[in-house]
Design an enzyme around this catalytic site. Structure first.
Site, PDB file in Angstrom:
ATOM      1  N   ASP A 351       0.865  -1.169   0.000  1.00  0.00           N
ATOM      2  CA  ASP A 351       0.000   0.000   0.000  1.00  0.00           C
ATOM      3  C   ASP A 351       0.911   1.231   0.000  1.00  0.00           C
ATOM      4  O   ASP A 351       2.112   1.129   0.250  1.00  0.00           O
ATOM      5  CB  ASP A 351      -0.870  -0.046   1.263  1.00  0.00           C
ATOM      6  CG  ASP A 351      -1.862   1.101   1.316  1.00  0.00           C
ATOM      7  OD1 ASP A 351      -2.324   1.536   0.249  1.00  0.00           O
ATOM      8  OD2 ASP A 351      -2.163   1.568   2.426  1.00  0.00           O
ATOM      9  N   ASP A 543      -1.697  -1.162   6.063  1.00  0.00           N
ATOM     10  CA  ASP A 543      -1.887  -0.619   7.417  1.00  0.00           C
ATOM     11  C   ASP A 543      -2.793  -1.485   8.282  1.00  0.00           C
ATOM     12  O   ASP A 543      -3.034  -1.180   9.445  1.00  0.00           O
ATOM     13  CB  ASP A 543      -2.417   0.819   7.366  1.00  0.00           C
ATOM     14  CG  ASP A 543      -3.755   0.928   6.647  1.00  0.00           C
ATOM     15  OD1 ASP A 543      -4.420  -0.111   6.464  1.00  0.00           O
ATOM     16  OD2 ASP A 543      -4.136   2.051   6.276  1.00  0.00           O
ATOM     17  N   ASP A 547      -7.041  -2.591   4.472  1.00  0.00           N
ATOM     18  CA  ASP A 547      -6.420  -3.602   3.626  1.00  0.00           C
ATOM     19  C   ASP A 547      -6.592  -5.018   4.165  1.00  0.00           C
ATOM     20  O   ASP A 547      -5.906  -5.936   3.724  1.00  0.00           O
ATOM     21  CB  ASP A 547      -4.919  -3.299   3.473  1.00  0.00           C
ATOM     22  CG  ASP A 547      -4.678  -2.025   2.696  1.00  0.00           C
ATOM     23  OD1 ASP A 547      -5.412  -1.772   1.724  1.00  0.00           O
ATOM     24  OD2 ASP A 547      -3.772  -1.259   3.075  1.00  0.00           O
TER      25      ASP A 547
END
Length: 650
Positions: A351, A543, A547
């Site tokens: 990410d 995080d 996600d």
């Protein structure tokens, strides 16, 4: 050697178990020496017996006196093993190392090899002591975690602070932490600021400076001044309690290598027992000068060598050492299997926001047209003060001087920005669409800016713009180059942020594959597409909040900054307790070192055992070589595994 179960309950600082079940390694009360007494007695008696035999110093030391002497030397180290073997036998578990050692040493006595019988059991006992020391050393990192468990909390009740157990403090109560004390529970900082040592939780020794209303976590140490905290979690739900539970569960989740070796040992041991029986009796039909005593001696050697303790002990100890080393570095693996999995990863998907960037908007550039920057920012800040948008918060950080400008009649133009009156002037704050709707010309240079941009017009004239951007983390660039060095062939960035911003960050970090503007389900589809190729082993780092689906779907899910995230604890396989992406590289290195040491031990144990088994069956090895092949190899494997806890990963 018996595998010692590592029980965290035995390590609690305020637990009675700490005083009654310390395996004889509590150096404070002298019990450590008591643990070695049986081995010392046997060793002294064995040496005296061998000396008398060798020098023939005492003619009377023959017959039943010699038998009694060596029997007395055998009992201190042999009785506990025979007792354990008998217990296992009653439970139906016949082919244990206790059974093998008992049969081999009693057999040695039966054929008159008394010194060797005592020596085998003595060295086995010494091996157990070394094993205990190694396991206790491996416990050290986890025990250090448990030592940060606070024993009391100063809670504000009835107009005064009272000392109570952290378990008795309720959510919403106010607690006080003095300088040098550990924060007993998770909470929100009520004081203006605090400096905390979070090393026990994150592995980082650098003090963490936080401001009012920031989150604080149990186990952190208050460094500077007395602070007050409002409790947000019961102790059993606190960060330190979850971490301790996670580490304990990790020691119980075995790797495939460990499970295979343990299953193999249960098959391998009875096979060797029956082979030993064959070594004793089958030569009778093929050897002309067959002597039962000689072939029985070879079979006993065969039994001693066959004991699989070097494998059964050193392998789980190796993985436990890896888990301990990782936790010491602020990395939590949910099981030994993920130490192995990290070494097989060849694709890392990450990410952007909160992983390689700080996830906090900052002013990157201020450009004014016909205005002094200070006055320009006063107009802008007066307008943004009315907004709660993250970009507005970033602009409000520009507080070089007190702003005495006030905005009136502020209204939001849907999807475009804000309109209002400041100091009698009409002010527009927003995007290009807002400017066009009010017939304001915008410089073409703004079109090439990929970051978030705030355009400002004052009294229908373009006044300037502010560029807002997320900052890269300090170690982000080094992380990407280091990942390539440790064998990650492909790195991919997936983000929900604008594609233009994502591409810019990827370019800065030299990441070739990047996609922006993705929803969580889009990220999931991307990872699942990569996994369709069986050659791909995919890790995802995010995080741990939005996600969660991708973390669960990847071969290894890695959560960043998972200290305060329940979703990260539940979903991820590996948790980086700090916000440093470079810790992923460290996790891979720890996994690789652990796997390397485990396989070194497997090859060492099998190689030497096979050689000495062949020599023993051929009559070329004595009981002393058998002792080395069994206990000696186990000790070497244990010492090799302990190396993990001394290694440093940069």
């Amino acid at each position: 050697m018996k595998k010692k179960k590592i029980n965290l309950k035995d390590l609690k600082p305020n637990s009675e178990a700490q005083h009654s079940h310390d395996d004889g390694h509590n150096h404070g009360n002298g019990s450590a020496f008591k643990t070695y007494i049986p081995a010392i007695i046997s060793f002294v008696m064995l040496m005296v017996g061998i000396a008398v035999d060798y020098f023939d110093a005492i003619p009377q030391f023959q017959g039943w006196i010699r038998v009694v002497w060596y029997t007395l030397a055998y009992i201190p180290v042999g009785f506990p093993v025979i007792k354990e073997g008998w217990k296992s036998l009653i439970k139906g578990d016949v082919f244990t190392e206790f059974f093998l050692m008992s049969i081999a040493t009693i057999g040695a006595f039966i054929i008159g090899e008394y010194p060797e019988g005592v020596a085998v059991m003595l060295f086995y006992a010494v091996g157990e002591l070394f094993q205990n020391a190694a396991v206790n050393r491996a416990k050290g990192n986890i025990k250090a975690l448990l030592d940060v468990r606070p024993k009391e909390a100063n809670v504000f009740r009835d107009g005064d602070y009272k000392s109570v157990s952290p378990d008795d403090v309720n959510i919403g109560e106010k607690i006080q932490i003095r300088v040098g004390e550990k924060i007993p529970l998770d909470g929100i900082l009520l004081s203006d600021k605090a400096s905390l040592n979070t090393a026990a939780l994150t592995g980082e020794s650098k003090p963490d400076s936080i401001q009012k209303e920031a989150k604080v976590y149990a186990g952190s140490i208050n460094l500077e001044s007395v602070i007050e905290v409002e409790v947000t979690n019961k102790f059993e739900d606190s960060s330190i309690a979850r971490i301790l539970d996670l580490v304990q569960n990790a020691t119980e989740r075995k790797s495939k290598t460990e499970l295979f070796i343990r299953q193999f040992a249960r098959i391998y041991t009875p096979i060797v027992v029956f082979l030993a029986i064959g070594v004793t009796f089958i030569p009778y039909f093929f050897v002309d000068d067959y002597v039962f005593r000689d072939w029985l001696y070879r079979a006993l050697i065969f039994l001693v060598i066959s004991c699989p303790c070097a494998l059964v002990i050193s392998i789980p100890l190796g993985y436990f050492g890896g888990l301990g080393a990782a936790s010491k570095n602020g990395i939590l693996f949910k099981g030994a299997s993920f130490l192995d999995a990290m070494t097989k990863i060849n694709i890392l998907v990450m990410d952007k926001t909160g992983t390689v960037t700080k996830g906090v908007f900052k002013i990157k550039e201020i450009k004014t047209v016909g205005w002094d920057e200070s006055d320009f920012m006063k107009y802008l800040m007066a307008m943004e003060e009315q907004s709660t948008h993250p970009i507005a918060k970033a602009i409000m950080e520009y507080q070089k001087e007190t702003n005495n400008f006030e905005a009136n009649k502020v209204s939001e133009v849907a999807g475009k920005g804000l309109k209002g009156i400041v100091n009698g002037k009409t002010v527009l704050v927003g995007n290009k669409a807002l400017m066009i709707a009010n017939s304001i010309n915008v410089p073409t240079e703004t079109e090439s800016i990929v970051e978030s941009i705030v355009l400002v017009a004052i009294d229908n004239q373009f006044a300037g713009y502010v560029v807002i951007a997320d900052e890269l983390k300090e170690d982000a660039k080094e992380t990407i180059s280091s990942l390539h060095r440790v064998g990650i062939k492909k790195i991919m960035m997936l983000s929900g942020d604008k594609d233009s911003i994502t591409q810019q960050v990827a370019k800065d970090l030299k990441i070739e594959n990047a996609k922006g503007g993705l929803l969580p389900e889009d990220k999931l589809n991307e990872v699942e597409a990569l996994k369709k190729n069986p050659q791909n082993k995919v890790a995802f780092i995010g995080d741990g909040i939005n996600d969660a689906p991708v973390l669960a779907a990847s071969d290894v899910g890695i959560a960043m900054g998972g200290l305060g995230s329940d979703v990260a604890i539940e979903t991820a396989d590996v948790i980086i307790q700090t916000d440093q992406p470079s810790k992923v590289v460290r996790a891979i290195k720890i996994g690789s070192s652990t796997r390397k040491i485990v396989w070194q031990n497997i090859i060492l144990a099998f190689g030497i055992k096979v050689i000495v088994l062949i020599l023993g069956a051929g009559g070329l090895a004595t009981m002393w070589e058998a002792v080395f092949a069994d206990v000696g190899v186990a000790l070497l494997a244990i010492l090799n595994a302990v190396r993990l806890q001394k290694m440093k990963w940069s």
